[in-house]
Write an enzyme that holds these catalytic residues in place. Structure first.
Site, short mmCIF file in Angstrom:
data_model
loop_
_atom_site.label_atom_id
_atom_site.label_comp_id
_atom_site.label_asym_id
_atom_site.label_seq_id
_atom_site.Cartn_x
_atom_site.Cartn_y
_atom_site.Cartn_z
N ALA A 124 -11.37 -6.20 0.92
CA ALA A 124 -10.63 -4.94 0.86
C ALA A 124 -11.04 -3.96 1.95
O ALA A 124 -10.23 -3.16 2.42
CB ALA A 124 -10.82 -4.32 -0.52
N ASP A 168 -8.83 -13.88 3.11
CA ASP A 168 -8.50 -12.80 2.19
C ASP A 168 -8.23 -11.56 3.03
O ASP A 168 -9.00 -10.60 3.04
CB ASP A 168 -9.65 -12.57 1.21
CG ASP A 168 -9.34 -11.49 0.19
OD1 ASP A 168 -8.16 -11.11 0.07
OD2 ASP A 168 -10.28 -11.01 -0.48
N ILE A 169 -7.11 -11.59 3.72
CA ILE A 169 -6.77 -10.55 4.69
C ILE A 169 -5.92 -9.50 3.99
O ILE A 169 -4.77 -9.74 3.63
CB ILE A 169 -6.02 -11.15 5.90
CG1 ILE A 169 -6.80 -12.36 6.45
CG2 ILE A 169 -5.81 -10.08 6.95
CD1 ILE A 169 -8.22 -12.05 6.86
N GLU A 170 -6.48 -8.31 3.80
CA GLU A 170 -5.83 -7.28 3.00
C GLU A 170 -5.34 -6.10 3.81
O GLU A 170 -4.97 -5.06 3.26
CB GLU A 170 -6.79 -6.82 1.90
CG GLU A 170 -7.24 -7.96 0.99
CD GLU A 170 -8.13 -7.51 -0.16
OE1 GLU A 170 -8.04 -6.33 -0.55
OE2 GLU A 170 -8.92 -8.34 -0.65
N GLY A 171 -5.30 -6.25 5.11
CA GLY A 171 -4.80 -5.18 5.96
C GLY A 171 -4.53 -5.69 7.36
O GLY A 171 -5.06 -6.71 7.79
#
Length: 496
Positions: A124, A168-171
């Site tokens: 995150a 887990d690329i959240e941006g």
């Protein structure tokens, strides 16, 4: 450490199963962030070394989280782990890479027990992303050398060779990630072991960062972050991922996982009790052929009020539910809903069979069912066949418009899926509780309401029997008869 080796030895005596990505009962648990320790001071309940969790069959894959900055001091990435080297928190000279080589034996113990241990990139708060494909390709070599089959003097886990990469690329955008995956695949092509590529897109479909990436290059599994709020349970979007897996993914055998926090402290909102999550997971397992299991965030002592890993074992409870549902083989449910009829206007809650899925109308709709997250329909299950019989009422309204001299006819159909029923029996409401707006009811639940017996078609909460949502079937007055519709072919379905 003694207990770790005792557990491992016991596992060898019982027999271990090598990881099989084609199964439907795999459990994935992110390890490394110690979400419990972030809010508590009782160290005894903090997240343990990764090897501690490998003594049984509860978890199959451990993504180590996270490589949170791609280009840090010395041009190398940084690794954010809560459980690494608590003695001195040493890093390699000239970098922010921690020396976690003491965990090498733990990782190798887990791998010997048939587990996968991968490295997860992002998170995150990650400072991640690429400016070009060339940068993504070069970074793949870095990750290969630091964590996988390459070599480097700054390997965080020493001699341990991890089993793959999780994104887990959240941006940020998706630039460079397809090139990164392609290069990892190329480096692994001649290796002596199999390496896995997984992704954890957000619930929104398609995902802003990984949507184009998973359409372009092959992933072995998608750990969908479907559950972050209670509302996500009521609007699960696994059917979009299933359709993507079967029609768009470059890997036709990709598996889609149902994602959920493993404890109330593991996410801001969205934690569900074991019974609720197990119920949904089993329904998904029998509804969608791409289903691979459950992903949990993160592997911490799951109940902060007790020694929960020993006693409550949320992870083991989910695993047991999936194993009981069957780890291999998929039988497509029959398309029991009526076939979709073009030009028909359907009321909210109507179910139809169309293009290999059973769809349910979210609200009034005359659109064609489709895999559109913003559309009028939600697919509640894959299915085989052309559609079952139905009882329907229709009304036609004919209006004439003089300006065009044409006649427009609208047909509105409210359909009810046929279901098997047994002979009526009297006194059937004995022992049944009255409906309550505060209770979550899975499909097949039976309650009393206003003197009648009602059976739910799918999961609901606060949907009044007889209300417009169409969740409940009225089985008649309690004092007269009941129909045992709790075993209908659609009882496992719920509102998506």
């Amino acid at each position: 450490m003694a207990s770790l080796f005792v557990l491992f030895a016991l596992g060898l005596l019982i027999g271990t199963r090598a990881y099989d990505g084609s199964r439907y009962d795999n459990v994935v648990a992110y390890w490394g962030q110690n979400s419990y320790g972030a809010t508590h001071t009782d160290v005894v309940n903090y997240q343990q070394r990764i090897g501690y969790y490998c003594g049984d069959d509860a978890v199959d894959v451990f993504p180590v989280a996270f490589v949170d900055v791609f280009f840090s001091t010395g041009g190398l990435p940084s690794l954010n782990l809560a459980t690494c080297n608590p003695t001195d928190n040493a890093t390699f000279s000239g970098t922010l890479l921690p020396d976690c080589s003491a965990l090498a034996s733990d990782i190798e113990t887990c791998q010997a027990a048939g587990k996968l241990v991968t490295i997860s990139l992002g998170g995150a708060n990650g400072g991640v992303g690429f400016s070009s494909d060339a940068q993504g390709t070069a970074f793949a070599q870095t990750i290969w050398d630091l964590f996988l089959g390459g070599s480097s003097s700054t390997r965080p886990f020493g001699s341990a060779v991890l089993d793959g990469v999780d994104l887990d690329i959240e941006g940020g955008g998706g630039t460079g990630y397809a090139a990164f995956v392609t290069e990892i695949r190329s480096l692994a092509s001649g290796a002596s072991k199999q390496y896995y590529i997984t992704g954890a897109p957000q619930c929104v479909f398609p995902d802003a960062s990984l949507g184009s990436v998973i359409n372009t290059v092959a992933f072995d599994a998608i750990y969908g972050s479907f559950i972050t709020t209670l509302a996500d349970f009521r609007t699960l979007k696994l059917h979009f991922r299933d359709n993507w897996a079967r029609t768009t993914s470059p890997n036709p055998n990709v598996k889609v996982f149902l994602g959920a926090p493993a404890a109330s402290l593991a996410a801001g909102t969205g934690y569900q009790d074991l019974a609720t999550l197990s119920s949904y997971a089993v329904q998904m397992r029998h509804s969608f052929p791409s289903f691979g299991g459950v992903m949990l965030w993160d592997e911490v002592l799951f109940d902060p009020l007790s020694q929960a890993y020993v006693n409550d074992r949320y992870d083991l409870g989910i695993k047991n539910a999936l194993v009981a549902a069957g780890g291999t083989g998929f039988t497509f449910p029959a398309c029991t809903a009526p076939a979709y009829v073009a030009g028909t206007a359907y009321s909210g809650g109507s179910q139809v069979s169309y293009d290999g899925y059973i769809y349910e109308a979210k609200y009034y709709s005359d659109d064609v069912p489709s895999n559109d997250p913003n559309g009028d329909w939600s697919a509640i299950s894959a299915c085989a066949g052309t559609g079952g019989s139905s009882s329907s009422s229709s009304s036609k309204t004919t209006t004439s418009t003089s300006a065009t001299s044409t006649t427009h006819t609208t047909t509105t159909v409210t359909s009810t899926t046929s279901s098997a029923s047994s002979s009526p029996t009297s006194g059937s409401c004995a022992g049944l509780a009255a409906w309550s707006s505060s209770v979550a009811y899975p499909g097949g639940s039976q309650v009393t309401y206003n003197g009648d017996l009602w059976t739910s078609l799918y999961w609901s909460q606060a949907s009044t029997p007889g209300g417009s949502a169409g969740v409940w079937v009225d089985d008649g007055p309690c004092t007269v008869s009941r129909r045992d519709v709790g075993r209908s072919s659609n009882s496992r379905f719920f509102r998506l």
